[in-house]
Design a protein around this motif. Sequence first.
Motif, PDB file in Angstrom:
ATOM      1  N   GLY A   1       0.837  -1.210   0.000  1.00  0.00           N
ATOM      2  CA  GLY A   1       0.000   0.000   0.000  1.00  0.00           C
ATOM      3  C   GLY A   1       0.864   1.248   0.000  1.00  0.00           C
ATOM      4  N   ASN A   2       1.901   1.262   0.845  1.00  0.00           N
ATOM      5  CA  ASN A   2       2.812   2.412   0.875  1.00  0.00           C
ATOM      6  C   ASN A   2       3.455   2.603  -0.504  1.00  0.00           C
ATOM      7  N   TYR A   3       3.845   1.471  -1.094  1.00  0.00           N
ATOM      8  CA  TYR A   3       4.576   1.555  -2.358  1.00  0.00           C
ATOM      9  C   TYR A   3       3.680   2.050  -3.498  1.00  0.00           C
ATOM     10  N   LEU A   4       2.522   1.391  -3.672  1.00  0.00           N
ATOM     11  CA  LEU A   4       1.659   1.767  -4.804  1.00  0.00           C
ATOM     12  C   LEU A   4       0.951   3.104  -4.554  1.00  0.00           C
ATOM     13  N   GLY A   5       0.632   3.366  -3.285  1.00  0.00           N
ATOM     14  CA  GLY A   5      -0.102   4.603  -2.982  1.00  0.00           C
ATOM     15  C   GLY A   5       0.789   5.830  -2.962  1.00  0.00           C
ATOM     16  N   ALA A   6       2.048   5.639  -2.581  1.00  0.00           N
ATOM     17  CA  ALA A   6       2.882   6.828  -2.391  1.00  0.00           C
ATOM     18  C   ALA A   6       4.260   6.718  -3.045  1.00  0.00           C
ATOM     19  N   LEU A   7       5.078   5.764  -2.585  1.00  0.00           N
ATOM     20  CA  LEU A   7       6.501   5.775  -2.960  1.00  0.00           C
ATOM     21  C   LEU A   7       6.746   5.779  -4.468  1.00  0.00           C
ATOM     22  N   ARG A   8       5.902   5.033  -5.188  1.00  0.00           N
ATOM     23  CA  ARG A   8       6.106   4.955  -6.637  1.00  0.00           C
ATOM     24  C   ARG A   8       5.939   6.331  -7.287  1.00  0.00           C
ATOM     25  N   ASN A   9       4.964   7.076  -6.780  1.00  0.00           N
ATOM     26  CA  ASN A   9       4.742   8.435  -7.285  1.00  0.00           C
ATOM     27  C   ASN A   9       5.899   9.362  -6.939  1.00  0.00           C
ATOM     28  N   TRP A  10       6.499   9.111  -5.774  1.00  0.00           N
ATOM     29  CA  TRP A  10       7.630   9.968  -5.380  1.00  0.00           C
ATOM     30  C   TRP A  10       8.783   9.796  -6.362  1.00  0.00           C
ATOM     31  N   VAL A  11       8.998   8.533  -6.771  1.00  0.00           N
ATOM     32  CA  VAL A  11      10.118   8.239  -7.664  1.00  0.00           C
ATOM     33  C   VAL A  11       9.919   8.941  -9.010  1.00  0.00           C
ATOM     34  N   VAL A  12       8.703   8.884  -9.522  1.00  0.00           N
ATOM     35  CA  VAL A  12       8.415   9.559 -10.789  1.00  0.00           C
ATOM     36  C   VAL A  12       8.537  11.076 -10.588  1.00  0.00           C
ATOM     37  N   GLY A  13       7.973  11.556  -9.481  1.00  0.00           N
ATOM     38  CA  GLY A  13       7.912  13.005  -9.231  1.00  0.00           C
ATOM     39  C   GLY A  13       9.270  13.667  -9.079  1.00  0.00           C
ATOM     40  N   GLN A  14      10.275  12.903  -8.642  1.00  0.00           N
ATOM     41  CA  GLN A  14      11.573  13.540  -8.393  1.00  0.00           C
ATOM     42  C   GLN A  14      12.194  14.095  -9.678  1.00  0.00           C
TER      43      GLN A  14
ATOM     44  N   VAL B   1      13.728   1.790  -3.727  1.00  0.00           N
ATOM     45  CA  VAL B   1      12.591   1.908  -4.664  1.00  0.00           C
ATOM     46  C   VAL B   1      12.911   2.876  -5.791  1.00  0.00           C
ATOM     47  N   GLY B   2      13.971   3.681  -5.623  1.00  0.00           N
ATOM     48  CA  GLY B   2      14.392   4.510  -6.751  1.00  0.00           C
ATOM     49  C   GLY B   2      14.555   5.989  -6.448  1.00  0.00           C
ATOM     50  N   LEU B   3      14.402   6.400  -5.191  1.00  0.00           N
ATOM     51  CA  LEU B   3      14.696   7.811  -4.913  1.00  0.00           C
ATOM     52  C   LEU B   3      16.205   7.985  -5.052  1.00  0.00           C
ATOM     53  N   ASP B   4      16.597   8.980  -5.809  1.00  0.00           N
ATOM     54  CA  ASP B   4      18.009   9.199  -6.098  1.00  0.00           C
ATOM     55  C   ASP B   4      18.510  10.330  -5.196  1.00  0.00           C
ATOM     56  N   PRO B   5      19.467  10.027  -4.315  1.00  0.00           N
ATOM     57  CA  PRO B   5      19.914  11.067  -3.386  1.00  0.00           C
ATOM     58  C   PRO B   5      20.564  12.269  -4.078  1.00  0.00           C
TER      59      PRO B   5
ATOM     60  N   LEU C   1       7.214  -5.242   1.388  1.00  0.00           N
ATOM     61  CA  LEU C   1       8.152  -5.063   0.273  1.00  0.00           C
ATOM     62  C   LEU C   1       9.285  -6.078   0.308  1.00  0.00           C
ATOM     63  N   LEU C   2       9.586  -6.598   1.510  1.00  0.00           N
ATOM     64  CA  LEU C   2      10.703  -7.545   1.613  1.00  0.00           C
ATOM     65  C   LEU C   2      10.245  -8.996   1.719  1.00  0.00           C
ATOM     66  N   ASP C   3       8.962  -9.261   1.483  1.00  0.00           N
ATOM     67  CA  ASP C   3       8.473 -10.651   1.503  1.00  0.00           C
ATOM     68  C   ASP C   3       9.138 -11.483   0.402  1.00  0.00           C
ATOM     69  N   GLU C   4       9.396 -12.759   0.722  1.00  0.00           N
ATOM     70  CA  GLU C   4       9.928 -13.700  -0.282  1.00  0.00           C
ATOM     71  C   GLU C   4       8.862 -13.930  -1.359  1.00  0.00           C
ATOM     72  N   PRO C   5       9.283 -14.215  -2.620  1.00  0.00           N
ATOM     73  CA  PRO C   5       8.296 -14.468  -3.695  1.00  0.00           C
ATOM     74  C   PRO C   5       7.253 -15.523  -3.310  1.00  0.00           C
TER      75      PRO C   5
END
Length: 336
Positions: A24-37, A75-79, A215-219
């Motif tokens: 939920g954190n990833y699809l709802g927020a973090l993914r958008n942050w990566v694109v937005g940067q 997840v892709g945020l670039d420092p 996010l860290l669950d095994e496949p």
Amino acid sequence: MRRYPCPVPRVLSCIQPTGVVHLGNYLGALRNWVVGQHECDAFHGIVDLHALTVTDRPGVLGTSTLELAATLFAVGLDPEVATVFVQSHVPEHAQLGWVMECTVSYGELSRMTQFKDKSAKREADFVSAGLFTYPALQAADILLYDADEVPVGEDQRQHIEITRDVAMRFNGRFGDTFVVPKIVTPRAGAKVTDLQEPTAKMSKSSNTDAGIVYLLDEPAAILKKFKRAVTDSDGEVRFDRAEKPGVSNLIEILAACTSRTPQQVAGEYTQYGPLKADAGEAVVEILAPIQHRYHELMGDKAELSRLLRTGAEKARAVASATLERTYTNIGMLSPE
Ligand code: TYM
């Protein structure tokens, strides 16, 4: 009101270091942050002061903060591009937080559904005053950075609305001081629900892990969670959040992972089994490179700390100017 030249919109969003990040954190927020940067001037905070509202075990928060930093970079945020910082490293958050507590009303805070939910869940436990005044600190997080946009999941809407109200109230009382931000939510994935209880949002504070994909669950664990996802008994694949919450959640997750609309995905399935399997596979595929990078980054904790120190310096440069402007506009006595 903005006191610095800024050619692109400024975005700010934050996440609490409470437990492992979930889908939920990833699809709802973090993914958008990566694109937005890459489109905006991006600031992202790990809000450890917020986590204090529900933290009472000593020695845990620092580790969770570092792990969350590794997750955000994984997840892709670039420092080099986005400013990633820890809230407690920028003391202006707590300072403006107090000003916000004095600008928001008791009545407004009492209407926050997140407070009602969380305090009810902690019934037999300690309910801190901080849990109640939390949205004032969140408003400070946002307003300190003159944020134009706040990319979050749907559950944060009320907190962004209160931030807007407080900013406008302050500007009305003391003159133009804060940028009034707007909420940005993703097209699909703004409210990922629990796979076992599809009417409730996927949340770190759920009672059982079976409905939460970390996010860290095994496949294998991810596939199993999707296979066991609760649906319904009418057997029809249709996107309808109200009538078919379980099936719609699976459709929306698959849509978010494959950049399609829920309607497109729904049109491709007639049975629940293949939908569950494909949603699980899509999630495994999207998380594999993130997990790999996470473990690499955790191998060099000194470097993570260095990146966070650089982030805090950049964040403080903006936050201190806003705090000073705030005190000046109120007309507080300067120490100089
Ligand atoms: P937090 O730490 O609970 O969640 C971080 C982000 O994840 C989103 N999210 C979800 N999105 C979709 N489906 C879900 N099931 C789901 N669960 C969580 C949240 O919407 C959030 O965007 N109060 C905030 C942290 C915060 C903040 C801020 C956010 C503090 N200051 C300033 C934005 C701006 C929180 O507890 O998020």
